[in-house]
Design an enzyme around this catalytic site. Sequence first.
Site, short mmCIF file in Angstrom:
data_model
loop_
_atom_site.label_atom_id
_atom_site.label_comp_id
_atom_site.label_asym_id
_atom_site.label_seq_id
_atom_site.Cartn_x
_atom_site.Cartn_y
_atom_site.Cartn_z
N GLU A 119 0.80 -1.25 0.01
CA GLU A 119 0.08 0.12 -0.17
C GLU A 119 0.91 1.17 -0.13
O GLU A 119 2.04 1.29 0.67
CB GLU A 119 -0.69 0.05 1.30
CG GLU A 119 -1.76 1.04 1.28
CD GLU A 119 -2.49 0.98 2.59
OE1 GLU A 119 -3.46 1.68 3.07
OE2 GLU A 119 -2.16 0.37 3.72
N CYS A 165 -5.16 -3.36 2.91
CA CYS A 165 -4.98 -3.20 4.18
C CYS A 165 -6.09 -3.31 5.17
O CYS A 165 -6.61 -4.43 5.44
CB CYS A 165 -4.32 -1.65 4.46
SG CYS A 165 -3.44 -1.69 6.09
N LYS A 210 -9.75 2.15 -1.83
CA LYS A 210 -9.92 1.57 -0.55
C LYS A 210 -11.22 1.92 -0.01
O LYS A 210 -11.78 3.17 0.00
CB LYS A 210 -8.84 1.96 0.33
CG LYS A 210 -8.73 1.01 1.66
CD LYS A 210 -7.57 1.61 2.23
CE LYS A 210 -7.39 0.95 3.70
NZ LYS A 210 -6.01 1.38 4.44
N VAL A 267 0.22 -1.55 10.88
CA VAL A 267 0.75 -1.25 12.21
C VAL A 267 0.19 -2.04 13.27
O VAL A 267 0.63 -2.32 14.26
CB VAL A 267 0.52 0.21 12.46
CG1 VAL A 267 1.32 0.93 11.48
CG2 VAL A 267 -0.99 0.53 12.59
#
Length: 269
Positions: A41, A148, A115, A175
């Site tokens: 990404e 993601c 997205k 993350v």
Amino acid sequence: MKVVVVQNDPVFGEVSRNIEDVSLILSKRKEPKPDLVVLSELFASGYQFTSVSEARSLSEKAVGPDAGPTVTFMKSLSRETGGLVVGGFPCLTDGRVTNSAAVFRNGELVTVYDKVHLFDAENRWFSPGAGPLCLVDTDFGPMGVMICFDWLFPEVARSLALAGAMLIAHPANWVLPFGPSGMILRSVENRIYTLTANRVGTEARGGLPPLTYIGQSQVLSPSGEILARAPRETAAILEVAFDPSLAKRKTVAAESDAFRQRRPDLYQL
């Protein structure tokens, strides 16, 4: 089917440098003509924007003479390999900036997916995708694309699988620590291959909380087997060969089928 997944460590805003770094990683691959390359990404722009104007300044058009350097790189890579390339970039369309993934085949743009599920501060800089979900016909069968945070919504992978996807290409900037293990479930519950291209490194910009990316890009089988997984902290390239037709089998036991036994009449979505 031969696939390549690239895990890189971009420097925010250094688009040319980041593309060069990805090119260097790709130069180490053993297979010169993979059927599919998946990049992370926002692999060339970096992720932690601090303003709408900053996101706009790094956004790129996907088509036409003004197509940007990231898009041009993916186009060239797909022409070089003769296969598919999927990778993320900030896309500018009709004045809107979206967190997007382009799909190229043999040097031609197939589609751009915006997205749908934006994560945290992304909601400040990007417009959410309006759909539809992304399903691409390929020589090896239908391929889904999600980006993601889309993974955390099981409806995305399930919808793609029900539409026939045999694998999902998944550019990411993870993350959150549970992403890699969570994607195992997405593969198992849908009996499909998933290919996540994550990044590494840390960004701490504009007074925002630091973001440390967890790496662990991976290729998973329909049974949840980890066919390859990258390290947590360094750039890497994964090369895997598999039989995509195995994703047509939805049985989990002699008398149990993950799709045939669904009871949508009882589900409230």
